[in-house]
Design an enzyme around this catalytic site. Structure first.
Site, short mmCIF file in Angstrom:
data_model
loop_
_atom_site.label_atom_id
_atom_site.label_comp_id
_atom_site.label_asym_id
_atom_site.label_seq_id
_atom_site.Cartn_x
_atom_site.Cartn_y
_atom_site.Cartn_z
N GLY A 135 0.93 -1.42 0.06
CA GLY A 135 0.28 -0.26 -0.10
C GLY A 135 0.82 1.35 0.28
N GLY A 136 0.30 2.05 0.12
CA GLY A 136 0.79 3.25 0.24
C GLY A 136 2.44 2.98 2.05
N GLY A 186 26.07 13.53 -27.34
CA GLY A 186 25.68 14.50 -26.13
C GLY A 186 25.82 13.63 -25.00
CB ALA A 187 26.78 10.16 -24.25
C1 HXC Z 1 -3.68 -4.64 11.74
C2 HXC Z 1 -2.57 -6.61 11.19
C3 HXC Z 1 -2.77 -5.77 10.38
C4 HXC Z 1 -2.82 -4.13 9.41
C5 HXC Z 1 -2.07 -8.02 9.72
N1 HXC Z 1 -2.49 -7.28 11.02
N2 HXC Z 1 -2.02 -6.35 9.09
N3 HXC Z 1 -3.84 -6.28 12.25
N4 HXC Z 1 -4.03 -4.11 10.16
N5 HXC Z 1 -2.82 -3.69 8.35
C6 HXC Z 1 -2.56 -9.02 12.57
C7 HXC Z 1 -3.81 -10.48 11.13
O1 HXC Z 1 -4.43 -9.57 11.96
C8 HXC Z 1 -1.94 -10.88 12.27
O2 HXC Z 1 -3.47 -10.79 13.56
C9 HXC Z 1 -1.51 -10.79 12.63
O3 HXC Z 1 -0.47 -8.82 12.19
C10 HXC Z 1 -0.93 -11.38 11.33
O4 HXC Z 1 -0.58 -11.20 10.60
P1 HXC Z 1 -0.97 -12.61 9.66
O5 HXC Z 1 -1.92 -12.45 8.60
O6 HXC Z 1 -1.40 -13.87 10.38
O7 HXC Z 1 0.05 -12.59 8.93
P2 HXC Z 1 0.79 -13.49 7.30
O8 HXC Z 1 -0.14 -14.78 6.88
O9 HXC Z 1 1.96 -13.53 7.59
O10 HXC Z 1 0.19 -11.91 6.51
C11 HXC Z 1 0.87 -11.19 6.17
C12 HXC Z 1 0.31 -9.96 5.64
C13 HXC Z 1 -1.12 -9.68 6.06
C14 HXC Z 1 0.01 -10.31 3.88
C15 HXC Z 1 0.78 -8.56 5.78
O11 HXC Z 1 -1.43 -9.84 7.24
C16 HXC Z 1 -2.27 -9.38 4.89
O12 HXC Z 1 -2.19 -9.11 4.30
N6 HXC Z 1 -2.68 -7.89 5.72
C17 HXC Z 1 -3.75 -6.65 5.72
C18 HXC Z 1 -2.83 -5.79 4.86
C19 HXC Z 1 -3.30 -4.63 4.58
O13 HXC Z 1 -4.20 -5.31 3.86
N7 HXC Z 1 -2.96 -3.37 5.10
C20 HXC Z 1 -3.31 -2.49 4.76
C21 HXC Z 1 -2.51 -2.41 3.54
S1 HXC Z 1 -2.94 -0.03 3.07
P3 HXC Z 1 -3.78 -11.69 14.81
O14 HXC Z 1 -3.68 -11.66 15.87
O15 HXC Z 1 -4.41 -12.92 14.28
O16 HXC Z 1 -2.07 -13.47 14.47
C22 HXC Z 1 -1.77 0.42 3.69
C23 HXC Z 1 -1.95 2.31 3.82
C24 HXC Z 1 -0.94 2.66 3.70
O17 HXC Z 1 -0.98 0.45 4.02
C25 HXC Z 1 -1.25 3.80 3.29
C26 HXC Z 1 -0.35 5.41 3.59
C27 HXC Z 1 -0.89 6.45 3.18
#
Ligand code: HXC
Length: 517
Positions: free
Chosen positions: A172-173, A407-408
């Site tokens: 993401g961002g 030019g290079a």
């Molecule tokens: C809250 C989160 C989290 C998140 C993971 N966890 N990402 N909690 N917010 N963004 C938590 C899970 O619920 C889980 O908790 C623990 O972290 C470990 O995650 P798992 O999924 O079990 O691990 P894994 O299988 O290794 O997968 C990792 C992952 C996946 C690929 C990162 O967790 C995932 O897809 N997370 C969501 C990613 C996402 O969409 N993020 C937002 C992106 S947008 P428990 O308690 O069950 O162990 C963004 C915008 C930024 O970031 C913008 C900036 C301007």
């Protein structure tokens, strides 16, 4: 009194021990099974032994219950400062065992605090990223929290070096913080970066792709140029970060540390006299020259797997860090294309921002011709390299090894764009076009009308080469300060760097220029 103090200390110690466990031993085991170290293990490897001083170990931020999340001391990131070979750096290390290292308000405030300290005291910022991104439960606050970090990344750019290690997910961002920092390391097979992940790709474009193929270390080091280094595991990655920091000054007011590798300044290398093949179409490896001239043959190449037709990296000459830019005749004949131009431009700007002298080793046949490059914007991208060199006020030296065409020639740190010292080897060919191309144009009529056009072209090409493809016409004009023996290159570079040490250039006042992005 004594007893009270003892209780308090024990209570504090218990709180600290709980915090040190992060998300607990099961999640620590999971982290290890994925081939990753924990956030604390990474800091231990990155910094000098026992040098880490932690901030905000017990910080949790506002009541998380409201947001529907559990409270963890430290809020999923470890922050503080420590030393690398005795020099102060600030570091944050995201703890994937706590809510997947996700970034909420308190987590971000901790990172921002060390970034602010780093800028005030003038020390590098190193971020160890391993995070699921914006903490979903905190909603828009976590987006705002990212914005705070991005703003600081930009304001710190060119003030203190910023280094990112992507050691797990970065999506993401969130990718824009590493993208703004100066150097990004990735770890093979355990790290990835993308703006939208495989699931979104599938929904929007109906393509099936793995996280690794979409944004793994190989992709970003070889294809996109987003990352600068790929390492096989966390341990080697952190060792390389330490190595990089040793080449850099702590901030834009300082010089890089001098490191004496006991390599004599006067050392000559007679083998260099035979490096360039007699046949101008035959290739050779520029890295032989690079390792020959640098102190202790030590060279840290930046983006070694990306746009390999240009080589960028750090080395030392007479103990002083230099930023080296060299055409690589062994790849695409060393031609300048869009990717090579952008790679080198960013490197030149980093060196200029941090008082690192630039040394350019030139063997460039020109800019890459063809519709692919033209339509891809080679004019705009080539202009970036031109712009970066022109604006650079650090000491600048160029050695033309063989080709310097068109030019290079001008763009590659020539005298005409404010380079300080320009040397050429006797094998240098400096002209508007390569001999054959030039002969075909200026003798076209004569060639076409001759009884044997092929023979006439060959003769005219040779004539042109004799007349123009040498360093002496440029030397006559003062565009080349000296034609030097290849074996003396190291010595001549160091002597020039010594006298240029006190170089100072006044710039006209302006807010900032407008580099063709
Ligand atoms: C809250 C989160 C989290 C998140 C993971 N966890 N990402 N909690 N917010 N963004 C938590 C899970 O619920 C889980 O908790 C623990 O972290 C470990 O995650 P798992 O999924 O079990 O691990 P894994 O299988 O290794 O997968 C990792 C992952 C996946 C690929 C990162 O967790 C995932 O897809 N997370 C969501 C990613 C996402 O969409 N993020 C937002 C992106 S947008 P428990 O308690 O069950 O162990 C963004 C915008 C930024 O970031 C913008 C900036 C301007």
């Amino acid at each position: 009194m004594q007893r009270y103090a003892q209780d308090t200390l024990e209570k504090l110690e218990a709180m600290r021990q709980k915090a040190f466990l992060g998300g607990g031993s099961k999640r620590i085991d999971d982290q290890h099974h994925k081939g990753k170290l924990t956030a604390r293990e990474r800091i231990d490897l990155l910094l000098d032994e026992d040098s880490f001083e932690e901030f905000d170990l017990l910080m949790t931020g506002k009541a998380k219950a409201e947001a529907g999340t559990q409270e963890f001391p430290g809020d999923g990131v470890i922050t503080g400062h420590g030393t690398i070979d005795g020099r102060e750096v600030f570091v944050f290390s995201q703890d994937f065992t706590i809510m997947g290292g996700s970034l909420g308000e308190a987590h971000s405030q901790k990172i921002c605090k060390i970034m602010d300290h780093a800028v005030r005291v003038g020390a590098p910022i190193i971020g160890l990223n391993d995070s699921g991104g914006a903490r979903i439960q905190e909603g828009v606050e976590s987006l705002a929290a990212y914005g705070e970090i991005f703003s600081r990344n930009v304001m710190a750019s060119g003030v203190v070096p910023q280094i990112s290690c992507v050691m797990g997910p970065c999506a993401g961002g969130a990718v824009y913080s590493p993208a703004i920092t100066d150097f990004t390391f990735m770890v093979d097979h355990t790290s990835y970066m993308f703006v939208t992940g495989p699931n979104v790709v599938k929904t929007v474009t109906h393509q099936d792709i793995t996280a690794e193929d979409l944004g793994g270390a190989a992709v970003h080091n070889q294809k996109s140029g987003v990352a600068h280094f790929a390492q096989p595991n966390d341990i080697l990655c952190l060792r390389e970060v330490r190595r990089l920091v040793n080449y850099l000054p702590s901030n834009n007011r300082q010089r890089a540390p001098i490191l004496d590798l006991s390599d004599p300044i006067e050392r000559i290398d007679p083998a260099l006299d035979y490096l360039v093949p007699a046949n101008p179409n035959q290739t050779y490896d520029m890295k032989i020259l690079i390792t020959s001239i640098l102190d202790g043959a030590e060279f840290m190449e930046i983006q070694p797997h990306f746009a390999k037709n240009i080589i960028c990296g750090f080395g030392r000459l007479g103990g002083q860090t230099i930023g080296l830019i060299a055409n690589q005749p062994a790849v695409l004949a060393g031609v300048l294309d869009s990717l090579a131009s952008v790679k080198a431009a960013r490197f030149v700007r980093f060196c200029d921002a941090f008082n690192i002298p630039l040394v350019c080793l030139e063997d460039v046949p020109g800019f890459m011709p063809g519709p692919e490059q033209e339509h891809g914007g080679i004019i705009r991208h080539g202009a970036k390299l031109l712009y970066a060199f022109v604006e650079a006020t650090v000491p600048r030296i160029t050695v033309i090894i063989r080709k310097g065409y068109g030019g290079a020639y001008v763009v590659m740190n020539s005298k005409h764009i404010r380079c300080d010292i320009n040397f050429a080897w006797p094998t240098a060919e400096i002209a508007v076009l390569g001999p054959k191309g030039a002969a075909e144009i200026i003798y076209r009529k004569e060639i076409n009308e001759s009884a044997n056009p092929a023979e006439t072209l060959r003769r005219k090409t040779d004539e042109y080469r004799q007349m123009h493809a040498n360093p002496f016409l440029a030397a006559k004009q003062g565009f080349i300060d000296d034609v030097i023996a290849p074996r003396d290159t190291r010595h001549r570079l160091i002597r020039s760097l010594q006298f240029l040490e006190s170089k100072h250039v006044d710039q006209p006042p302006r807010k900032h220029g407008n580099i063709p992005l």
